[in-house]
Write a protein that holds these residues in place. Sequence first.
Motif, short mmCIF file in Angstrom:
data_model
loop_
_atom_site.label_atom_id
_atom_site.label_comp_id
_atom_site.label_asym_id
_atom_site.label_seq_id
_atom_site.Cartn_x
_atom_site.Cartn_y
_atom_site.Cartn_z
N SER A 82 94.17 53.77 65.76
CA SER A 82 92.92 53.13 65.34
C SER A 82 93.15 51.76 64.73
O SER A 82 92.32 50.87 64.89
CB SER A 82 92.20 54.00 64.30
N ALA A 83 94.25 51.60 64.01
CA ALA A 83 94.53 50.32 63.35
C ALA A 83 96.02 50.19 63.07
O ALA A 83 96.70 51.20 62.83
CB ALA A 83 93.73 50.20 62.06
N VAL A 84 96.49 48.98 63.09
CA VAL A 84 97.85 48.63 62.70
C VAL A 84 97.69 47.47 61.71
O VAL A 84 97.37 46.36 62.11
CB VAL A 84 98.71 48.21 63.91
N THR A 85 97.89 47.77 60.42
CA THR A 85 97.54 46.80 59.39
C THR A 85 98.71 46.52 58.46
O THR A 85 99.14 47.39 57.70
CB THR A 85 96.37 47.35 58.54
N PRO A 86 99.23 45.28 58.47
CA PRO A 86 100.25 44.92 57.48
C PRO A 86 99.60 44.80 56.10
O PRO A 86 98.44 44.38 56.00
CB PRO A 86 100.78 43.56 57.95
N THR A 87 100.32 45.19 55.08
CA THR A 87 99.79 45.10 53.72
C THR A 87 100.41 43.90 53.00
O THR A 87 101.47 43.42 53.38
CB THR A 87 100.09 46.37 52.91
N VAL A 88 99.73 43.46 51.96
CA VAL A 88 100.25 42.38 51.12
C VAL A 88 100.25 42.89 49.69
O VAL A 88 99.21 43.27 49.16
CB VAL A 88 99.38 41.11 51.24
N ASP A 89 101.42 42.92 49.08
CA ASP A 89 101.55 43.32 47.68
C ASP A 89 101.71 42.06 46.85
O ASP A 89 102.80 41.51 46.74
CB ASP A 89 102.75 44.25 47.52
N VAL A 90 100.62 41.59 46.28
CA VAL A 90 100.62 40.33 45.52
C VAL A 90 101.56 40.41 44.32
O VAL A 90 102.21 39.43 43.97
CB VAL A 90 99.17 39.96 45.07
N ALA A 91 101.65 41.58 43.69
CA ALA A 91 102.52 41.73 42.53
C ALA A 91 104.00 41.71 42.91
O ALA A 91 104.85 41.45 42.06
CB ALA A 91 102.20 43.04 41.81
N GLY A 92 104.29 41.97 44.17
CA GLY A 92 105.69 41.99 44.60
C GLY A 92 106.46 43.17 44.04
O GLY A 92 107.67 43.10 43.85
N SER A 93 105.78 44.28 43.81
CA SER A 93 106.42 45.45 43.21
C SER A 93 106.89 46.49 44.23
O SER A 93 107.48 47.49 43.85
CB SER A 93 105.47 46.10 42.21
#
Length: 172
Positions: free
Chosen positions: A136-147
Motif C-alpha cells: 500500500s505504501a513505501v514511506t521513508p521516515t525522518v527523525d528530526v531529533a536524530g535519536s
Amino acid sequence: MSKEKSMAPTALPATDRYISPEVTVYYWVPEIADINQPDRDELDHADAWDLSAEVASATGWEVAADRVAVPDLGTRKTGRISGRINPGDAQLTCYASQDTDDVRAVIKRGDRGNVFIGYGGDVAGQHARVFAVEVSAVTPTVDVAGSEASRVILDFSITDWAEDVVIPGPAS
C-alpha cells in the motif's frame, strides 16, 4: 458424603523458549502458487528476498475474528459469537540506507507478493505463516531529533493468508 478424587487438567508441554533476534525470518516472495504449501524452490527463488536483518519492527501480522453481539429478549446479558476473520493493518519497518539502496530497491507501492514469516526460523517441518499482500505504501521516515536510525515503513494490504504452514525441506 464420599469425595471422588479430582483430576487436574493436562499440563501444557514445557516450551523451548527463545527471543526473536537471530531466529525469526521475514521473506519477501513475489510468487507462491499455493500459500498453504509453499515449496522450497519458491522460497529460494532468485526474486525472493530475506528481509530479516533489515527489519526494525513488524506490526499488524495478526489474524483475528470480529465479535458479533447476540442479544435476545430472554436476558439482559448480551453474549458474543465469533464473526468474520480479518487480518491486521500490517507493516514492516526496515532500516534505510543513505544511498537509498535498501528495501525501496526491492519492494514498491502496488507490488503484489507474499510475506513469509518463520517465527522459529526457516526450519523444515516447523510451522510458519504466509500472507498474500499488496504493498500500500513505501514511506521513508525522518527523525528530526536524530535519536534513531533512518527507516522505511512498508504498509501492506493482506489479501489472503495461511497459518500453520509446514516449512518445506530442501529442494529435490
